[in-house]
Design an enzyme around this catalytic site. Structure first.
Site, mmCIF file in Angstrom:
data_model
loop_
_atom_site.group_PDB
_atom_site.id
_atom_site.type_symbol
_atom_site.label_atom_id
_atom_site.label_comp_id
_atom_site.label_asym_id
_atom_site.label_seq_id
_atom_site.Cartn_x
_atom_site.Cartn_y
_atom_site.Cartn_z
ATOM 1 N N LYS A 185 35.832 20.928 9.931
ATOM 2 C CA LYS A 185 36.338 21.633 11.121
ATOM 3 C C LYS A 185 35.895 20.848 12.355
ATOM 4 O O LYS A 185 34.817 20.229 12.353
ATOM 5 C CB LYS A 185 35.745 23.040 11.108
ATOM 6 C CG LYS A 185 36.241 23.973 12.182
ATOM 7 C CD LYS A 185 35.662 25.377 11.959
ATOM 8 C CE LYS A 185 36.095 26.370 13.013
ATOM 9 N NZ LYS A 185 35.548 27.728 12.776
ATOM 10 N N SER A 207 38.917 31.316 12.759
ATOM 11 C CA SER A 207 39.238 30.143 13.525
ATOM 12 C C SER A 207 39.319 28.854 12.708
ATOM 13 O O SER A 207 39.804 27.846 13.205
ATOM 14 C CB SER A 207 38.201 29.959 14.631
ATOM 15 O OG SER A 207 36.928 29.726 14.056
ATOM 16 N N SER A 266 35.446 33.543 10.337
ATOM 17 C CA SER A 266 36.311 32.378 10.481
ATOM 18 C C SER A 266 36.442 31.463 9.264
ATOM 19 O O SER A 266 37.285 30.565 9.273
ATOM 20 C CB SER A 266 35.870 31.544 11.678
ATOM 21 O OG SER A 266 36.325 32.150 12.846
#
Ligand code: GLN
Length: 483
Positions: free
Chosen positions: A75, A150, A174
């Site tokens: 990420k 996210s 997330s």
């Protein structure tokens, strides 16, 4: 569930393919698939090719681990020395850290191959990945839907087979929520079990890095590779360091079901979880009813604490130390104001303002302090549950993947959809999200298995039953790397 890491690792070790060849296959697939789903925002192909050569040497010398030579993604909020790390925010435009996050350092030493950094909500604030400055990633299972967030880019890349696995971060869901929107596995370890050093902070008392994979087997392999105490993160803690044993034997385990988790849940999701629990029961598990009256309070508590911590953490972006700086200014104060005004997106600004408000004198006692007290109550009610059961089963989200653009006009509803994931972060517990069916539109449904603190290996083992018994098999998405 397919065990991509396990299969690839066997192929690499038996010499059927080299890491260099495998990496080229992934690079080629990214070039083909990524323009459609927008999962990767920074490609690190040169790094990947170097990593792959190193991995092939390790394998040749018999020094390989299960992750050696396998291409993966991080990420975009996990620091990578010399490679862009932008949190998908304009304010970190062009930012290249000069150190590696501990998780990447550990994986690099084991010969993992970094393909690139993946899309996310700006500073990990969101549930759809649509607040990214690079535009939203699309759900590979239905490109009219969001990936969740996210860590939506990681979920999309793994789901579409343009990364064998990925690492996401989970502050309030997330990892788990995008995993369930895309029909993959997402594991949030106990707070402290995996080092946060090099994870760009959102809510430091809630943030946790964890694996996003195709299977529970893969999640355990990645967890084993990244776990452990780290002197660079004072909140990290010692954990069992051997490999996680997966037997999937659920005879005699006690599954706790709290009705509060199922209030207002889409009936199709409830049905899929009930059916999964039934299979566990048939294999010898026992179900006990438990109650968490404070569960509903977890959501407002989360948004107060997360925003408070974010307002403090994001104070460091001043145009001096990192990334973006406004072009025209008359003084230092003016420069900072303009940089932050131009550099942060709407959602981030909203949360900084909210966080500053709940921390300001006059409101501190009414909001922040009260939230901290209720946090303790949620924590102790969850701990009481674990006196009666080994794990809790719950939905991952009360809904399946939203249509693209939906959350723009329904912000509150989107916040509300974090209701099942945030209690876990508030109490620092381990939880895994795994697919357990599909809704009438063919979208994946996710369920959560939540454990007590530092019972990470148990949670993985109990989840492994679902993999072993083929509780839910979702079809592959076309276009990515085929094994
Ligand atoms: N959706 C939650 C939020 O917007 C969770 C985000 C996260 O876990 N990073 O804060």
């Amino acid at each position: 569930m397919k065990s991509v890491i396990k299969t690839l690792s066997e192929k690499l070790r038996s010499g059927q393919i080299t890491s260099v060849e495998l990496t080229e296959k992934y690079i080629e697939a990214i070039k083909r698939v990524n323009p459609v789903i927008n999962a990767y925002v920074h490609e690190t192909f040169e790094e990947a090719r170097r990593d792959a050569e190193y991995a092939d040497r390790l394998i040749k010398e018999g020094k390989g681990t299960p992750l050696t030579g396998i291409p993966f993604t991080l990420k975009d909020n996990i620091a990578t020395d010399g490679e862009l790390t932008t949190c998908c925010s304009k304010i970190l435009e062009g930012f290249r850290p000069y150190y590696d996050a501990t998780v990447w350092k550990k994986l690099k030493e084991q010969g993992a191959v970094l393909l690139g950094k993946t899309n996310m909500d700006e500073f990990a604030m969101g549930s759809t990945s649509e607040t990214s400055v690079y535009g939203a990633p699309l759900n590979p299972r239905n490109t009219a839907r969001v990936t969740g967030g996210s860590s939506g880019g990681v979920a999309a890349a793994v789901c579409a087979d343009i990364a064998a696995y990925g690492l996401g971060s989970d502050t309030g869901g997330s990892i788990r929520q995008p995993a369930s929107f895309c029909g993959i596995v997402g594991f949030k370890p106990t707070y402290g079990a995996v080092s946060r050093y090099g994870l760009i902070a959102y809510g430091s008392s809630l943030d946790q890095i964890g694996p996003m994979t195709h299977s529970v087997t893969d999640a355990a392999l990645v967890y084993d590779a990244i776990k452990g105490e780290d002197c660079a993160d004072q909140t990290s803690a010692p954990v069992h360091m051997g490999p996680t044993a997966l037997n999937g034997d659920v005879r005699g385990i006690k599954i706790g079901v709290a009705k509060e988790f199922f209030d207002g849940i889409n009936p199709q999701i409830k049905g899929a979880i009930d059916a999964a629990i039934e299979q566990y029961k048939n294999a010898g598990a026992e179900v006990v009813e438990v109650s968490i009256p404070a569960l509903k309070l977890a959501l407002p508590v989360y948004y107060i604490i997360a925003c408070a911590e974010a307002s403090s953490n994001l104070g460091r972006y001043d145009g001096i130390r990192y990334g973006y700086r406004a072009a025209n200014y008359s003084s230092v104060d003016d420069m900072i104001t303009k940089t932050r005004t131009e550099g942060f997106g709407r959602e981030v600004k909203k949360r900084i303002m909210l966080g500053t408000y709940v921390l300001s004198s006059g409101y501190f006692d009414a909001y922040y302090k009260k939230a901290c007290l209720i946090r303790k109550r949620v924590e102790s009610q969850l701990a009481e549950c674990f006196e009666k059961c080994d794990v809790l089963f719950a939905p991952t989200a009360p809904v399946t993947a939203f249509p693209l653009g939906y959350s723009g006009g329904n912000a509150l509803e989107t916040y509300l959809s974090d209701v099942c994931t945030v209690p876990v972060n508030i109490a620092g517990l381990p939880a895994i999200a795994l697919p357990c069916g599909k809704d009438k539109d063919g979208l994946p449904i996710g369920m959560q298995i939540i454990g007590k603190k530092f019972d990470d290996e148990r949670v993985l083992d109990i989840a492994y039953f679902a993999e072993k018994s083929k509780l839910c098999e979702l079809e592959d998405v076309e276009g990515g790397v085929r094994l």
